[in-house]
Design a protein around this motif. Structure first.
Motif, mmCIF file in Angstrom:
data_model
loop_
_atom_site.group_PDB
_atom_site.id
_atom_site.type_symbol
_atom_site.label_atom_id
_atom_site.label_comp_id
_atom_site.label_asym_id
_atom_site.label_seq_id
_atom_site.Cartn_x
_atom_site.Cartn_y
_atom_site.Cartn_z
ATOM 1 N N MET A 1 0.849 -1.189 0.000
ATOM 2 C CA MET A 1 0.000 0.000 0.000
ATOM 3 C C MET A 1 0.889 1.246 0.000
ATOM 4 O O MET A 1 1.802 1.373 0.824
ATOM 5 C CB MET A 1 -0.914 -0.013 1.229
ATOM 6 N N THR A 2 0.664 2.152 -0.909
ATOM 7 C CA THR A 2 1.484 3.345 -1.055
ATOM 8 C C THR A 2 0.891 4.507 -0.249
ATOM 9 O O THR A 2 -0.293 4.469 0.132
ATOM 10 C CB THR A 2 1.570 3.767 -2.531
ATOM 11 N N PRO A 3 1.696 5.576 0.005
ATOM 12 C CA PRO A 3 1.136 6.770 0.658
ATOM 13 C C PRO A 3 -0.071 7.323 -0.087
ATOM 14 O O PRO A 3 -1.018 7.828 0.528
ATOM 15 C CB PRO A 3 2.311 7.752 0.633
ATOM 16 N N GLU A 4 -0.061 7.198 -1.418
ATOM 17 C CA GLU A 4 -1.189 7.689 -2.220
ATOM 18 C C GLU A 4 -2.446 6.868 -1.967
ATOM 19 O O GLU A 4 -3.575 7.384 -2.070
ATOM 20 C CB GLU A 4 -0.837 7.674 -3.706
ATOM 21 N N ASP A 5 -2.283 5.573 -1.649
ATOM 22 C CA ASP A 5 -3.440 4.734 -1.337
ATOM 23 C C ASP A 5 -4.027 5.091 0.034
ATOM 24 O O ASP A 5 -5.253 5.141 0.205
ATOM 25 C CB ASP A 5 -3.045 3.253 -1.339
ATOM 26 N N ILE A 6 -3.145 5.312 1.007
ATOM 27 C CA ILE A 6 -3.597 5.578 2.371
ATOM 28 C C ILE A 6 -4.165 6.994 2.485
ATOM 29 O O ILE A 6 -5.227 7.209 3.076
ATOM 30 C CB ILE A 6 -2.429 5.377 3.355
ATOM 31 N N LEU A 7 -3.435 7.955 1.932
ATOM 32 C CA LEU A 7 -3.906 9.342 1.883
ATOM 33 C C LEU A 7 -4.388 9.609 0.466
ATOM 34 O O LEU A 7 -3.741 10.321 -0.307
ATOM 35 C CB LEU A 7 -2.788 10.309 2.259
ATOM 36 N N ALA A 8 -5.518 9.043 0.123
ATOM 37 C CA ALA A 8 -6.036 9.162 -1.236
ATOM 38 C C ALA A 8 -6.400 10.604 -1.558
ATOM 39 O O ALA A 8 -6.645 11.425 -0.667
ATOM 40 C CB ALA A 8 -7.259 8.264 -1.400
ATOM 41 N N GLY A 9 -6.433 10.898 -2.851
ATOM 42 C CA GLY A 9 -6.692 12.252 -3.314
ATOM 43 C C GLY A 9 -7.901 12.919 -2.684
ATOM 44 O O GLY A 9 -7.795 14.051 -2.180
ATOM 45 N N PRO A 10 -9.078 12.294 -2.687
ATOM 46 C CA PRO A 10 -10.259 12.933 -2.090
ATOM 47 C C PRO A 10 -10.082 13.257 -0.608
ATOM 48 O O PRO A 10 -10.515 14.318 -0.148
ATOM 49 C CB PRO A 10 -11.361 11.897 -2.308
ATOM 50 N N ALA A 58 10.143 4.691 7.603
ATOM 51 C CA ALA A 58 10.316 5.260 6.259
ATOM 52 C C ALA A 58 8.963 5.536 5.601
ATOM 53 O O ALA A 58 8.758 6.604 5.006
ATOM 54 C CB ALA A 58 11.154 4.317 5.394
ATOM 55 N N ASP A 59 8.041 4.601 5.706
ATOM 56 C CA ASP A 59 6.707 4.808 5.130
ATOM 57 C C ASP A 59 5.945 5.895 5.892
ATOM 58 O O ASP A 59 5.244 6.716 5.293
ATOM 59 C CB ASP A 59 5.905 3.508 5.156
ATOM 60 N N ALA A 60 6.085 5.887 7.217
ATOM 61 C CA ALA A 60 5.403 6.904 8.022
ATOM 62 C C ALA A 60 5.896 8.304 7.661
ATOM 63 O O ALA A 60 5.101 9.254 7.588
ATOM 64 C CB ALA A 60 5.623 6.643 9.510
ATOM 65 N N ALA A 61 7.194 8.443 7.432
ATOM 66 C CA ALA A 61 7.756 9.746 7.063
ATOM 67 C C ALA A 61 7.189 10.227 5.731
ATOM 68 O O ALA A 61 6.862 11.415 5.579
ATOM 69 C CB ALA A 61 9.274 9.671 7.010
ATOM 70 N N GLN A 62 7.056 9.331 4.782
ATOM 71 C CA GLN A 62 6.510 9.736 3.485
ATOM 72 C C GLN A 62 5.032 10.116 3.603
ATOM 73 O O GLN A 62 4.560 11.044 2.938
ATOM 74 C CB GLN A 62 6.704 8.620 2.459
ATOM 75 N N LEU A 63 4.305 9.413 4.466
ATOM 76 C CA LEU A 63 2.903 9.762 4.695
ATOM 77 C C LEU A 63 2.777 11.129 5.356
ATOM 78 O O LEU A 63 1.936 11.950 4.973
ATOM 79 C CB LEU A 63 2.237 8.703 5.568
ATOM 80 N N GLN A 64 3.624 11.392 6.332
ATOM 81 C CA GLN A 64 3.570 12.685 7.009
ATOM 82 C C GLN A 64 3.991 13.830 6.086
ATOM 83 O O GLN A 64 3.439 14.926 6.155
ATOM 84 C CB GLN A 64 4.437 12.660 8.263
ATOM 85 N N ARG A 65 4.944 13.551 5.241
ATOM 86 C CA ARG A 65 5.322 14.563 4.241
ATOM 87 C C ARG A 65 4.144 14.867 3.326
ATOM 88 O O ARG A 65 3.845 16.029 3.045
ATOM 89 C CB ARG A 65 6.516 14.037 3.429
ATOM 90 N N ARG A 66 3.428 13.844 2.899
ATOM 91 C CA ARG A 66 2.271 14.030 2.025
ATOM 92 C C ARG A 66 1.150 14.772 2.752
ATOM 93 O O ARG A 66 0.533 15.684 2.189
ATOM 94 C CB ARG A 66 1.784 12.664 1.536
ATOM 95 N N LEU A 67 0.884 14.402 4.012
ATOM 96 C CA LEU A 67 -0.156 15.077 4.782
ATOM 97 C C LEU A 67 0.184 16.552 4.977
ATOM 98 O O LEU A 67 -0.701 17.420 4.900
ATOM 99 C CB LEU A 67 -0.328 14.386 6.134
ATOM 100 N N ALA A 68 1.446 16.852 5.208
ATOM 101 C CA ALA A 68 1.851 18.237 5.453
ATOM 102 C C ALA A 68 1.710 19.115 4.222
ATOM 103 O O ALA A 68 1.589 20.331 4.355
ATOM 104 C CB ALA A 68 3.293 18.284 5.955
ATOM 105 N N THR A 69 1.729 18.536 3.027
ATOM 106 C CA THR A 69 1.486 19.357 1.836
ATOM 107 C C THR A 69 0.064 19.906 1.832
ATOM 108 O O THR A 69 -0.218 20.909 1.169
ATOM 109 C CB THR A 69 1.722 18.566 0.525
ATOM 110 N N ALA A 70 -0.837 19.258 2.560
ATOM 111 C CA ALA A 70 -2.230 19.699 2.632
ATOM 112 C C ALA A 70 -2.504 20.544 3.861
ATOM 113 O O ALA A 70 -3.193 21.564 3.779
ATOM 114 C CB ALA A 70 -3.165 18.497 2.613
#
Length: 387
Positions: A1-10, A58-70
């Motif tokens: 499961m990728t960060p894009e799957d967990i933090l999906a676009g919508p 490593a996966d958690a860091a990428q998820l948090q980076r993605r969340l912080a863009t929002a």
């Protein structure tokens, strides 16, 4: 499961759409937290067998980076829950199950917060201004003042520590434990009215005889620096996840800057796009190169934690160096993005204006610039000579 799957676009779009309102109203991100909880986000480190995502740092860091863009403030506050669950995960991977109850509680929906910071305590984890008094049944009573307690409106478990001055023949002992939301003897002050990171609602928590029972006292450590795995785990998770949030801020600022440059036109140059202006292009390139240097550093440090790398005395320099690189890079990139975006970014309500305020918080998180440089200098040059 990728960060894009967990933090999906919508989901990410909903979170981004609420960020400005939370900031404007100085309000906690209740709706974001509900959405993230429903998506299983607070169970990133919980083993899959217990209903979690079973991911590493490593996966958690990428998820948090993605969340912080929002929503940087949402990501920063969620960090505090992820720090504790991450610490439990990092310790377990190294054969230490002392915080196994944290992962079990998180699996049941408990929300953890980090109540260690104290005003004027530049020793951070190596000393405390909070008083920990031992009780006959093995528990401790804590009295002191904790600052920057993110997730104040929502936590159900608060990690705290204090000093038992009577222990170790008067040298003192640092005692770590957790209180619950219904523990008597604490109050949360409604004092979070800040320049940025407003939705995090990182209020002051006043402990006044709050009791941690013996079964929730999970560490007793000597005062001063020590090599206990807990210290490494806290630094590894705190600094890495913090760096991820600021990397996300820089990433978003660069995106906004590029969009603005492509949108803006020059009156004096006959309506040509600013994307054709050599000076503007240089600033965008400078921002992009700065971010390109940060991404692999973040990924490598997080992967080294997951892979149980043995970096010896270079571990702490790597961790504090990542934090400083991320927070300073993000600040530089936000500044460059504002410079190329024009005067509209100076107006209240502009996303870049909000990022500019949010990114300034990076200088206040431990390790600060002075402490980090001292850590790195000691690793490479040895400690200063004493007179």
């Amino acid at each position: 499961m990728t960060p894009e799957d967990i933090l999906a676009g919508p989901l990410l779009d909903r979170i981004r759409g609420r960020a400005a309102g939370y900031d404007r109203d100085n309000a906690f991100f209740h709706e974001d937290l509900a959405d993230l909880t429903a998506a299983g986000y607070l169970k990133i480190f919980v083993p899959a067998a217990d209903g979690g995502l079973g991911l590493g740092l490593a996966d958690a860091a990428q998820l948090q980076r993605r969340l912080a863009t929002a929503a940087p403030a949402t990501a920063l506050a969620v960090n505090m829950h992820l720090v504790w669950t991450g610490v439990a995960h990092v310790l377990a991977a190294r054969g230490d199950s002392s915080l196994g109850f944290v992962l079990k509680d998180a699996a049941q929906g408990e929300v953890f917060a980090f109540g260690n910071s104290e005003a004027g305590n530049d020793s951070v984890l190596f000393d405390s201004r909070t008083e920990a008094v031992p009780l006959p049944d093995g528990g401790y009573s804590f009295t002191g003042r904790k600052i920057f307690t993110s997730l104040s409106p929502a936590w159900t478990r608060l990690g705290i520590f204090g000093k038992d001055a009577s222990a170790a023949d008067g040298a003192g002992e640092l005692v770590h434990g957790f209180i619950t939301r219904d523990t008597p003897g604490y109050k949360i002050l409604p004092d979070w009215d800040t320049l940025g990171m407003r939705a995090s609602q990182s209020n002051t928590t006043v402990l006044d005889g709050a009791v941690v029972p013996a079964e929730r006292i999970f560490r007793k450590l000597p005062v001063g620096p020590n090599a206990d795995p807990l210290i490494f785990a806290i630094f590894a998770c705190f600094e890495t996840l913090l760096a991820a949030v600021y990397a996300g801020i820089g990433e978003r600022a660069l995106t906004l800057g590029v969009e603005a440059v492509k949108r803006r036109t020059s009156f004096k140059n006959g309506g040509r796009s600013y994307a054709q202006d050599p000076d503007i292009r240089w600033k965008v390139a400078e921002a992009a190169m700065a971010m390109d240097a940060l991404y692999p550093q973040l990924s490598r440090v997080a992967a080294d934690v997951d892979e149980l790398a043995d970096l010896g005395n270079q571990w702490f320099p790597r961790l504090v160096g990542l934090k400083v690189r991320a927070t300073e890079t993000a600040r530089t990139v936000v500044d460059l993005a504002i410079r190329v975006s024009g005067g509209s970014s100076y107006f209240r309500g502009s996303e870049l204006e909000r990022l500019y305020r949010d990114v300034l918080a990076g200088m206040f998180h431990p390790s600060d610039d002075e402490s980090a440089h001292n850590t790195v200098a000691n690793a490479w040059l040895g400690p200063l000579d004493t007179p």
